[in-house]
Design a protein around this motif. Structure first.
Motif, PDB file in Angstrom:
ATOM      1  N   ARG A   1      67.194  39.343  23.551  1.00  0.00           N
ATOM      2  CA  ARG A   1      67.474  40.858  23.903  1.00  0.00           C
ATOM      3  C   ARG A   1      66.431  41.743  23.659  1.00  0.00           C
ATOM      4  NH1 ARG A   1      72.064  40.067  20.532  1.00  0.00           N
ATOM      5  NH2 ARG A   1      70.883  41.638  18.903  1.00  0.00           N
ATOM      6  N   HIS A   2      65.576  41.483  22.804  1.00  0.00           N
ATOM      7  CA  HIS A   2      64.357  42.581  22.720  1.00  0.00           C
ATOM      8  C   HIS A   2      63.231  42.078  23.314  1.00  0.00           C
ATOM      9  CE1 HIS A   2      67.618  43.495  19.605  1.00  0.00           C
ATOM     10  NE2 HIS A   2      66.957  44.733  19.851  1.00  0.00           N
TER      11      HIS A   2
ATOM     12  N   GLU B   1      69.052  34.752  20.194  1.00  0.00           N
ATOM     13  CA  GLU B   1      69.673  35.684  20.852  1.00  0.00           C
ATOM     14  C   GLU B   1      69.020  37.138  20.688  1.00  0.00           C
ATOM     15  OE1 GLU B   1      71.878  37.501  23.643  1.00  0.00           O
ATOM     16  OE2 GLU B   1      71.684  35.270  23.184  1.00  0.00           O
ATOM     17  N   TRP B   2      68.642  37.460  19.541  1.00  0.00           N
ATOM     18  CA  TRP B   2      67.967  38.770  19.114  1.00  0.00           C
ATOM     19  C   TRP B   2      66.586  38.778  20.058  1.00  0.00           C
ATOM     20  CZ3 TRP B   2      63.397  40.404  17.500  1.00  0.00           C
ATOM     21  CH2 TRP B   2      63.396  41.759  17.232  1.00  0.00           C
TER      22      TRP B   2
END
Length: 62
Positions: free
Chosen positions: A21-22, A17-18
């Motif tokens: 998002r990035h 998920e990180w």
């Protein structure tokens, strides 16, 4: 491959998920393999061939 800091645990879903998002969606790993350390040579360069070899062994062993 991911290396956790001392006292921490790698959660595959949280890491994915990180990254989602990035970074671009094409960079999200389909699977995460936790390891204690990554192999480096005397000058501090990552030994990519050893990493690739251990990844192949993980896939064959799975």
């Amino acid at each position: 491959m991911a290396v956790a800091s001392e006292g921490h645990v790698i959660d595959e879903a949280v890491l994915q998920e990180w990254v989602r998002r990035h970074l671009r969606s094409t960079r999200v790993p389909s699977r995460v393999i936790a390891t204690a350390v990554l192999p480096y040579n005397e000058t501090g360069k990552l030994l990519r061939r050893e990493v690739k070899q251990s990844l192949r062994q993980e896939v064959v062993g799975a």
